[in-house]
Design a protein around this motif. Sequence first.
Motif, PDB file in Angstrom:
ATOM      1  N   THR A 379       0.791  -1.177  -0.107  1.00  0.00           N
ATOM      2  CA  THR A 379      -0.121   0.129   0.121  1.00  0.00           C
ATOM      3  C   THR A 379       0.715   1.242   0.062  1.00  0.00           C
ATOM      4  O   THR A 379       1.690   1.370   0.917  1.00  0.00           O
ATOM      5  CB  THR A 379      -0.943   0.085   1.202  1.00  0.00           C
ATOM      6  OG1 THR A 379      -1.659  -1.154   1.252  1.00  0.00           O
ATOM      7  CG2 THR A 379      -1.976   1.184   1.024  1.00  0.00           C
ATOM      8  N   TYR A 408      -8.859  -4.808   4.971  1.00  0.00           N
ATOM      9  CA  TYR A 408      -7.461  -4.867   5.198  1.00  0.00           C
ATOM     10  C   TYR A 408      -7.169  -5.535   6.756  1.00  0.00           C
ATOM     11  O   TYR A 408      -6.554  -6.402   6.848  1.00  0.00           O
ATOM     12  CB  TYR A 408      -7.000  -3.463   5.749  1.00  0.00           C
ATOM     13  CG  TYR A 408      -6.259  -2.738   4.346  1.00  0.00           C
ATOM     14  CD1 TYR A 408      -5.135  -3.538   3.885  1.00  0.00           C
ATOM     15  CD2 TYR A 408      -6.585  -1.543   3.793  1.00  0.00           C
ATOM     16  CE1 TYR A 408      -4.622  -2.833   2.505  1.00  0.00           C
ATOM     17  CE2 TYR A 408      -6.043  -1.006   2.717  1.00  0.00           C
ATOM     18  CZ  TYR A 408      -5.086  -1.477   2.254  1.00  0.00           C
ATOM     19  OH  TYR A 408      -4.403  -1.013   1.102  1.00  0.00           O
ATOM     20  N   SER A 417       3.037  -1.333   3.969  1.00  0.00           N
ATOM     21  CA  SER A 417       2.797   0.171   3.717  1.00  0.00           C
ATOM     22  C   SER A 417       3.614   0.839   3.652  1.00  0.00           C
ATOM     23  O   SER A 417       4.618   0.754   4.496  1.00  0.00           O
ATOM     24  CB  SER A 417       1.527   0.483   4.477  1.00  0.00           C
ATOM     25  OG  SER A 417       2.115   0.629   5.886  1.00  0.00           O
ATOM     26  N   MET A 431      -6.048   2.973   5.259  1.00  0.00           N
ATOM     27  CA  MET A 431      -5.018   2.548   4.317  1.00  0.00           C
ATOM     28  C   MET A 431      -3.856   1.693   4.859  1.00  0.00           C
ATOM     29  O   MET A 431      -2.813   1.998   4.729  1.00  0.00           O
ATOM     30  CB  MET A 431      -4.476   3.687   3.558  1.00  0.00           C
ATOM     31  CG  MET A 431      -5.477   4.616   2.793  1.00  0.00           C
ATOM     32  SD  MET A 431      -5.899   3.676   1.032  1.00  0.00           S
ATOM     33  CE  MET A 431      -4.342   3.580   0.108  1.00  0.00           C
TER      34      MET A 431
END
Length: 536
Positions: A379, A408, A417, A431
């Motif tokens: 990500t 997620y 990430s 996110m």
Amino acid sequence: MREEHAVTTVNDLSPISGEAAATRVRVAELQVVRAEAMAGPSRRATETQHAKGKLTARERIELLLDPGSFQEVEQLRRHRATGFGLEAKKPYTDGVITGWGTVADRTVFVYAHDFRIFGGALGEAHATKIHKIMDMAIAAGAPLVSLNDGAGARIQEGVSALAGYGGIFQRNTKASGVIPQISVMLGPCAGGAAYSPALTDFVFMVRETSQMFITGPDVVKAVTGEEITQNGLGGADVHAQTSGVCHFAYDDEETCIQEVQYLLSLLPQNNRQYPPSGPNTDPPARRNEMLLDLVPADGNQPYDMAKVIEEIVDDGEYLEVHERWARNVICALARLGGQVVGIVANQPQTLAGVLDIEASEKAARFVQMCDAFNIPIVTLLDVPGFLPGVDQEHGGIIRHGAKLLYAYCNATVPRISLILRKAYGGAYIVMDSQSIGADLTYAWPTNEIAVMGADGAANVVFRRQIADADDPEAMRERVVKEYKAELMHPYYAAERGLVDDVIDPADTRETLIRSLSMLRTKHADLPSRKHGNPPQ
């Protein structure tokens, strides 16, 4: 003795030789029948199909599969319906060709509607053939590709045709997350028939020749008075850009089917396997010096995240999913160090990369797909938050944003990430932040992780001091500077263990590849349960 034995053998075989002759006659008859089944209804029907810019079902299968690998199933099947003239027309295959073959030497199951026979409409026998090949694909643990070109349920067979669709939907659901399911729309798909592609993992469409809708233009006009063409209602561009039903849209069938082959090369055979490794000709330690110029340090300056992805992945090659829908987030399949990864990234060029309803749905489905098929997720964050507005709130941004959060949190594949610049508020958490289970979190020195931007924070936290100051603007500038220095400096999150390392952007590719290599043997279990209840 040798002569007697020879005579005896000849005498013994004489009756068998007669049976062999009869068998040869039957084989010859079979060859005639097979030739009829292979040829289709008529040359005129084939010419009509070609005149529309469409290939026949068998031509499509030949394009998809390795040469000579197709093994057909139930080629000689015919319908048994009577009435409405059906008893006088019983073509072989009953309008659908089913079987299996290979793509790049890997087994793939396929069914293809033959529009030349009953317009590809589905009847009882037609549906039974599809049910069988779907069951075989699930049992064998191999991808299923449907080449769709049909007019929906066969009206003459009534409820039997509808029940046939029910069986397909049930199997689509059973296969979901077990084997990859790819729907290739190469003609019309109307009514309930459209729900089968909607249940599959990926939908491909061809411009001008393929359409999908529940109710056609005539019904729309009769009910609402709106006039619209078939392509305007449910064409490839509409579903690729507006509705999000279509993941990939192409100008011709040949290109479309080639891209299906490419997608298959990036997917495992089933949920018990890993995606196939590719040749690693791009050095894993290749430095990404270009990233220093691609991404401006100023968080308010836009840039193209697609170019960042291109710089990082093997040989600059990736396959973007839903490229034209919800463009403020990018979802793509690529390779890093020869291994397939799924990439989710904010796109600052569109809506500054914010998350909204459509972007949340798009990313959530992609994360779920990657998790189902053992594809690690990388990500790339540069997100200012969720899109504000009455339409978003009333449209259920809370509910839709929760889909991405759930996806997620539920994913057990390796998750990395990387924060490039800003990561604000709830969007930062959603996110794939470390707090929701990311295995590793990295950041560039340009990162700004905070509840909100410094200007907004100053207006909330120091509102009274700014209002009471002799020079409010000077006071605002001072407190903004202080807020950035105290709470938004590049190492703030790293000092608190919320970022594993702050890295040189030029080392991004090497860092990701080394981390993915370490995580390849990751094992994680979810609590015992029948299934979760994700937000809808």
